[in-house]
Design an enzyme around this catalytic site. Structure first.
Site, short mmCIF file in Angstrom:
data_model
loop_
_atom_site.label_atom_id
_atom_site.label_comp_id
_atom_site.label_asym_id
_atom_site.label_seq_id
_atom_site.Cartn_x
_atom_site.Cartn_y
_atom_site.Cartn_z
N GLU A 50 0.82 -1.21 0.00
CA GLU A 50 0.00 0.00 0.00
C GLU A 50 0.86 1.26 0.00
O GLU A 50 0.87 2.05 0.95
CB GLU A 50 -0.98 -0.02 1.17
CG GLU A 50 -1.99 -1.15 1.06
CD GLU A 50 -3.13 -1.08 2.05
OE1 GLU A 50 -4.23 -1.54 1.72
OE2 GLU A 50 -2.92 -0.57 3.18
N GLU A 98 -6.27 -6.94 -2.07
CA GLU A 98 -6.98 -7.01 -0.80
C GLU A 98 -8.42 -6.56 -1.00
O GLU A 98 -8.67 -5.50 -1.59
CB GLU A 98 -6.34 -6.11 0.26
CG GLU A 98 -4.94 -6.49 0.66
CD GLU A 98 -4.39 -5.59 1.75
OE1 GLU A 98 -5.20 -4.92 2.45
OE2 GLU A 98 -3.16 -5.53 1.91
#
Length: 646
Positions: free
Chosen positions: A199, A312
């Site tokens: 991320e 995700e």
């Protein structure tokens, strides 16, 4: 996992962490059959992935897994039977506390203790990787380059690298990556995909590889340092696999934010970064709609000619809590997303995410990974040592470890299905719409329709013609319509009123900024879909830039009735701007009106007002003027421009 720690602190402060675990729901409620609509045009190698990085710690603490029939089985066997074909494992450098921990304002002696959250060091990763490979799964390795969780709000260096910078830090990234992959090669568990960082919205290994400033005087490495660190990790992967069989992924959060992905990947492309896959996190209750996700996936896959993978995603199957530790997902989030917090709703959401990725042009949509489907409540297996599990109601196993029917979604989307698996729309409640006297009015092109698979989806609607006299004066009327391609009637109850607030879309819910004039650093402004950053609804005007910026966001109104007006708006943000203010100008009296804005942090909203604006020639320009430093961010919402006395 973006925003997790912040959300937990907010819930704890609200007193939502108190109380005992809720009773396990009746088996008939959770394990009843569900419907799953097949997905067309799925690639034969489509990644049906599961991140199960908590598994090693859970099993050491006594966790047992059961298939849908209640038979105890190995977790990998259950996942395999359910259609999962990839396993994702995160890797932390040395997951022990380098110092004492501050919790609730108190310092707790935990130096040298395991951090928890899976304690995902190389040894634990190897144990799970061997089992995954033996069971026939492909493996994705997720380097965090940290001793604990990283996400867009934190990218902490490992303690061992704390004093390293520049080339020394770059060399450490390269050497560590190379050593890990060498060990995995020797253990016959070499990964099929490597994620270099996790991320990375704002870079990695902060502050060296940070790309935005929290405060004007913060020292960061910026884009160049970020790219240098990222490149060293990628270089080590390529050296370990000269044949390039292992794919390299670069992963960001906020998967529905096209502005974010263009900004980061335009920069990586300009600098010639060598990668294969764009990875995205997409949690619908944080990141937006499936339509937003589709737009972003379609754009970035063609813009950069790369495969895209949702690394995700997750959704709740219940609003109940399994261990007394506040859940991140709650009923209010479910309302905003439009999928019920049921086993069927969970399956429908994941099915629709898979379908969204599968529809990317050129079959560049390569897969979807569910984040921690096996993380049901086990004492001691928490977010960190001493905490509980905030994810238990988003697992795909019930609170006792039995597989939920929703886990079958990964297999059933590939099957032929039956007529019962095709969702049908349920009757639509009458819409409540507002029109303004004497102004053009268009009902919405589409509506949210509830289906029998516990999901809401957008459906186009055709409306009857509206007689002009219906809009000539205040009143009410009924408008009839029908869903396109579905024999379902829709009705709207329309209230016609005199306009008070001159803004047609005061909460930015329309998703556009085309009625605003943006000058200066135009790239700093976007219409952001993120309920956590909106004062009301789902969307707001957002500003951010990775460099100093000046930007005016203005709206000009014409045909106004002369008189005295007020301009109001809600603002929140990081603070630290050189200057930010609401303004009103060019209103016919030669004056410029303003109200200084002072931001104090995330979700700390304040309403600012300019009163006494004298409009004398039927026209006035109002808006927000920002003089920002690198990394300043904020949101503007629920704006009003009202004639006093009306």
């Amino acid at each position: 996992m973006a925003r997790i720690r912040k959300q937990l602190l907010i819930l704890a402060a609200a007193g939502l962490c108190a109380g005992l675990p809720a009773a396990v729901l009746a088996a008939a409620d959770l394990h009843a059959p569900i419907t799953v609509q097949p997905v067309s045009e799925l690639r034969s190698d489509f990644m049906m992935g599961a991140d199960i990085s908590m598994l090693d710690e859970m099993e050491r603490l006594g966790a047992k897994f059961y298939d849908a029939q209640g038979n105890e089985k190995d977790c990998f066997a259950i996942l395999k039977e359910s259609g999962v074909n990839w396993i994702r494992l995160r890797l932390w450098n040395n997951p022990v506390n380098a110092a004492d921990v501050v919790e609730g304002g108190k310092t707790i002696s935990r130096k040298g203790e395991p951090v928890g959250g899976g304690n995902n060091d190389l040894a634990a990763t190897l144990r799970m990787a061997k089992r995954a490979k033996a069971a026939g799964f492909k493996l994705e390795l997720d380097f965090h380059y940290s001793d604990f969780w990283v996400d867009p709000e934190k990218q902490h260096k490992p303690a061992a690298w704390a004093k390293l910078s520049g080339e020394e830090l770059q060399n450490a990234v390269h050497q560590y990556t190379a050593d890990v992959l060498k060990t995995m090669r020797a253990e016959n568990v070499f990964p099929d995909m490597v994620q270099v960082g996790n991320e990375l919205n704002g870079g990695m290994l902060w502050p060296d590889g940070k790309t935005w400033k929290s405060t004007p005087d913060e020292k960061i490495g910026g884009d160049d340092a970020f790219v240098a660190l990222l490149t060293q990790g990628i270089k080590a992967v390529r050296e370990a696999d000269p044949e390039r069989k292992t794919k390299v992924a670069v992963h960001l959060a906020n998967g529905a934010s096209n502005d974010l992905y263009r900004r980061v990947f335009d920069m990586l492309t300009k600098r010639g970064v060598d990668y294969d896959i764009i990875g995205l996190s997409f949690y619908p209750y944080w990141h937006g709609t499936l339509e937003d996700l589709q737009i972003n996936l379609d754009d970035i896959s063609s813009r950069y000619m790369k495969e895209v993978v949702v690394m995700e995603t997750a959704y709740g199957y219940t609003n109940e809590d399994g261990d007394g530790f506040a859940n991140l997902f709650n009923k209010d989030m479910a309302k905003g997303v439009g999928y019920q917090a049921t086993v069927q709703g969970q399956a429908s959401l994941i099915r629709d995410v898979i379908n969204t990725v599968a529809q990317v042009p050129g079959q560049r949509g390569a897969g979807v990974f569910y984040w921690e489907p096996g993380w049901f409540p086990v004492k001691g297996a928490g977010w960190r040592t001493g905490e509980g599990n905030a994810w238990d109601n988003q697992a795909m196993f019930d609170f006792k470890g039995r597989a939920l029917p929703s886990l079958e979604v990964f297999r059933r989307v590939r099957e032929a299905g039956t007529a019962a698996d095709v969702p049908h729309a349920l009757p639509v409640e009458p819409l409540k719409l507002t029109a303004f006297v004497g102004e053009p009015f268009s009902p919405p092109d589409s509506v949210r329709v509830t289906y029998n698979d516990d999901a809401q989806r957008s459906a186009f609607v055709g409306w009857e013609e509206i007689p002009a006299d219906k809009l000539a004066q205040p009143g009410t009327f009924k408008l009839q319509g029908e869903l396109v391609n579905q024999p379902l009637k829709v009705q709207a109850d329309v209230t016609v009123v005199q306009r008070r607030n001159r803004f047609e879309d005061p909460s930015f819910e329309g998703g556009k900024l085309d009625t605003w004039t943006i000058t200066g650093t135009t790239g700093a402004i976007s219409n952001e879909r993120n309920p956590g950053n909106a004062h009301s609804g789902q969307q707001s005007l957002h500003y951010w830039a990775g460099e100093p910026f000046k930007v005016d966001v203005l709206r000009t109104f014409k045909g106004l009735t002369d008189g005295t007006y007020s301009f109001k708006g809600w603002v929140m943000g990081s603070g630290g701007e050189k200057g930010i203010e609401l303004v009103a100008r060019d209103c016919g009296d030669g004056k410029t009106y303003s109200a200084k804005v002072t931001n104090t942090g995330w979700q700390k909203w304040a309403q600012y007002t300019i009163s006494g604006i004298k409009v004398g020639k039927g026209s006035c320009t109002v808006g927000l003027v920002i003089d920002g430093a690198t990394g300043n961010w904020g949101n503007f919402d629920d704006v009003e421009f009202i004639r006093d006395g009306n």
